[in-house]
Design a protein around this motif. Structure first.
Motif, PDB file in Angstrom:
ATOM      1  N   PHE A 113       0.835  -1.188   0.000  1.00  0.00           N
ATOM      2  CA  PHE A 113       0.000   0.000   0.000  1.00  0.00           C
ATOM      3  C   PHE A 113       0.876   1.247   0.000  1.00  0.00           C
ATOM      4  O   PHE A 113       1.985   1.247   0.529  1.00  0.00           O
ATOM      5  CB  PHE A 113      -0.886   0.042   1.254  1.00  0.00           C
ATOM      6  CG  PHE A 113      -1.987  -0.975   1.260  1.00  0.00           C
ATOM      7  CD1 PHE A 113      -2.088  -1.938   0.271  1.00  0.00           C
ATOM      8  CD2 PHE A 113      -2.927  -0.967   2.279  1.00  0.00           C
ATOM      9  CE1 PHE A 113      -3.106  -2.869   0.287  1.00  0.00           C
ATOM     10  CE2 PHE A 113      -3.948  -1.899   2.306  1.00  0.00           C
ATOM     11  CZ  PHE A 113      -4.035  -2.850   1.309  1.00  0.00           C
ATOM     12  N   TYR A 114       0.338   2.337  -0.563  1.00  0.00           N
ATOM     13  CA  TYR A 114       1.074   3.607  -0.605  1.00  0.00           C
ATOM     14  C   TYR A 114       1.541   4.015   0.790  1.00  0.00           C
ATOM     15  O   TYR A 114       2.715   4.338   0.995  1.00  0.00           O
ATOM     16  CB  TYR A 114       0.175   4.694  -1.204  1.00  0.00           C
ATOM     17  CG  TYR A 114       0.752   6.088  -1.119  1.00  0.00           C
ATOM     18  CD1 TYR A 114       1.641   6.552  -2.086  1.00  0.00           C
ATOM     19  CD2 TYR A 114       0.402   6.947  -0.071  1.00  0.00           C
ATOM     20  CE1 TYR A 114       2.176   7.838  -2.013  1.00  0.00           C
ATOM     21  CE2 TYR A 114       0.930   8.228   0.012  1.00  0.00           C
ATOM     22  CZ  TYR A 114       1.819   8.665  -0.965  1.00  0.00           C
ATOM     23  OH  TYR A 114       2.345   9.932  -0.873  1.00  0.00           O
ATOM     24  N   GLU A 115       0.607   3.999   1.763  1.00  0.00           N
ATOM     25  CA  GLU A 115       0.950   4.476   3.094  1.00  0.00           C
ATOM     26  C   GLU A 115       2.042   3.629   3.738  1.00  0.00           C
ATOM     27  O   GLU A 115       2.959   4.151   4.386  1.00  0.00           O
ATOM     28  CB  GLU A 115      -0.293   4.481   3.991  1.00  0.00           C
ATOM     29  CG  GLU A 115      -1.349   5.479   3.596  1.00  0.00           C
ATOM     30  CD  GLU A 115      -2.298   4.960   2.530  1.00  0.00           C
ATOM     31  OE1 GLU A 115      -3.253   5.681   2.190  1.00  0.00           O
ATOM     32  OE2 GLU A 115      -2.086   3.840   2.025  1.00  0.00           O
ATOM     33  N   VAL A 116       1.942   2.305   3.567  1.00  0.00           N
ATOM     34  CA  VAL A 116       2.919   1.408   4.194  1.00  0.00           C
ATOM     35  C   VAL A 116       4.299   1.623   3.582  1.00  0.00           C
ATOM     36  O   VAL A 116       5.301   1.790   4.291  1.00  0.00           O
ATOM     37  CB  VAL A 116       2.488  -0.062   4.035  1.00  0.00           C
ATOM     38  CG1 VAL A 116       3.504  -0.985   4.694  1.00  0.00           C
ATOM     39  CG2 VAL A 116       1.105  -0.281   4.631  1.00  0.00           C
ATOM     40  N   ALA A 117       4.368   1.591   2.252  1.00  0.00           N
ATOM     41  CA  ALA A 117       5.656   1.765   1.577  1.00  0.00           C
ATOM     42  C   ALA A 117       6.225   3.154   1.859  1.00  0.00           C
ATOM     43  O   ALA A 117       7.435   3.317   2.060  1.00  0.00           O
ATOM     44  CB  ALA A 117       5.483   1.552   0.074  1.00  0.00           C
TER      45      ALA A 117
END
Length: 445
Positions: A113-117
């Protein structure tokens, strides 16, 4: 009328935050309440709608952002982030640091996910900025753009995967086609945007508390092997679970365990425990020192999480106010290319609601009846909707606030940077889908 309400609410929010200088959290909640009243949501239900929006958004992001920030701070305070940043500089050189960020972000962002990465990579970007003295956006923006492209265009990310299920499209084939669109489009925008004059005129500073300001000697830093191992540990867990889910079907305890370990909160929690040991007692740092790093990261994240939660409340008010149903009714019966229609509806929903996931799911439901008789590849329809969902990220998108806060930008600056690059990515994506559809038709694939 509903779209006018959306437009006015955005203008009022910008006025409150830029002219009145009202705190973002308070401004978002105030505008959300006003929109709820105008849209006819019963007054007694408004607190529940706000709470549901905040809870849903914070529930999705708090564990990921909080744990990720702690991992990043522990790595920063031990010198591990500086060790990785130094290796990147040695391998690519200062001149090619943007290319290094794009390559790293695309490899990690395919399955994450964008937020995780973002949370995993951003400490490295901050450290590179501190070591090289480069502009924060010069290093960080290519990372964010590459991650946005991977997250929005490709399965196994939630939006494209949900649309693929609706259209009965092959996830593997969608990913295959999508890579040919996402990689060149993402790389082009990621390398071009930081060079634009209006971007280069901005000079944001690294937010305090999210990265260590100490510069370590070579002897003080942990080894590259351990530094990379901890940094990549959550990537392996999350990517492994995503690949397993795509490649293996069935229902067994082993698959459930893999999915559990590969969920973002669990993967980051395990990474934090590993980081605490690897960059604590293993190298002679006390648990008290490591705990202090975690506390500092949590304090720095408090306002960021509040603003993101309020963004979720604003988004939920728009959804509960029936704006998506209104857009469905307005766009029903439009006689244009199914691919362009799918993209356009997703764009309209994204602008109005802020949530990319809501936009793609709603748009897919609107255009699904057109697919059967159109002769259009379902995989291309998935990509069209997915590309549309990235456009015009602005103040009703919780991801906008994550971007704004981490890059320490004003609201107007964040709109200039993020809203512009997401829109260009969306348009390039549509062009890529139309070109891919033509190529597939010509080659008979």
């Amino acid at each position: 009328m509903p779209l006018v309400v959306v437009g006015i609410s955005v203008l009022v929010l910008l006025l409150l935050m830029t002219r009145v200088r009202l705190n973002g959290f308070a401004a978002l909640l105030l505008v959300a309440v006003a929109v709820a009243v105008v849209q006819g949501i019963p007054v007694m239900d408004i607190p529940d709608v706000l709470s549901e929006g905040i809870g849903g958004q914070i529930g999705d992001t708090m564990l990921t952002i909080g744990l990720g920030a702690m991992v990043g701070r522990v790595m920063g305070d031990s010198g591990a982030a500086q060790r990785i940043a130094g290796k990147i500089l040695d391998s690519f050189g200062p001149r090619w640091v943007q290319v290094a960020m794009v390559v790293t972000s695309m490899l990690i962002g395919v399955t994450m996910f964008y937020e995780v990465a973002f949370i995993i990579i951003v400490p490295i970007a901050f450290t590179l900025v501190r070591v090289t003295g480069a502009n924060l956006l010069w290093v960080g923006l290519p990372m964010s753009i590459a991650l946005s492209t991977m997250h929005s265009f490709l399965p196994p990310h939630p939006g494209p995967t949900a649309v693929a299920a609706t259209f009965h499209a092959s996830v593997g084939l969608t990913l295959f086609y999508g890579l040919f669109i996402a990689i060149p489009a993402g790389a082009l925008v990621a390398l071009l945007w930081p060079r634009l004059p209006f971007i280069r005129a901005m000079h944001p500073s690294i937010p305090k508390g999210l990265v260590s300001e100490r510069e370590f000697t070579d002897e003080e830093m942990p080894g590259l092997g351990w530094s990379l191992f901890v940094a990549l540990f959550p990537v392996v867990l999350i990517a492994g679970a995503a690949v397993t889910d795509m490649a293996v079907s069935g229902d067994s305890p082993v698959l459930h365990t893999i999915a559990f370990l590969g969920s973002a909160p669990i993967a980051l929690l395990l990474t934090l425990l590993l980081a605490i040991w690897a960059f604590g007692p293993r190298i002679g740092r006390s648990l008290t020192e490591v705990s202090s790093s975690c506390t500092s990261a949590a304090q720095a994240m408090a306002m960021i999480l509040l603003v993101i939660g309020a963004g979720g409340a604003f988004k939920n008010v728009l959804v509960e106010g029936g704006i998506s149903d209104y857009i469905k009714d307005v766009t029903h019966g439009w006689s244009i290319s199914p691919i362009i229609l799918a993209w356009l509806i997703a764009v309209i929903l994204r602008v109005a609601l802020g949530s990319a996931t809501v936009a793609v799911v709603t748009a897919s439901g609107v255009v699904l009846p057109l697919l059967a008789g159109s002769g259009t590849s379902p995989e291309m329809m998935v990509l069209a909707v997915s590309c549309g969902s990235i456009a015009f990220s602005h103040v009703n998108d919780p991801g906008f606030w994550l971007f704004k806060e981490y890059f320490n930008l004003s609201v107007i600056q964040a709109i200039k940077v993020r809203t512009s690059y997401t829109t260009v990515l969306s348009v390039l994506g549509l062009g890529g889908v139309l070109a891919a559809e033509w190529a597939v038709g010509v080659l008979g694939l």
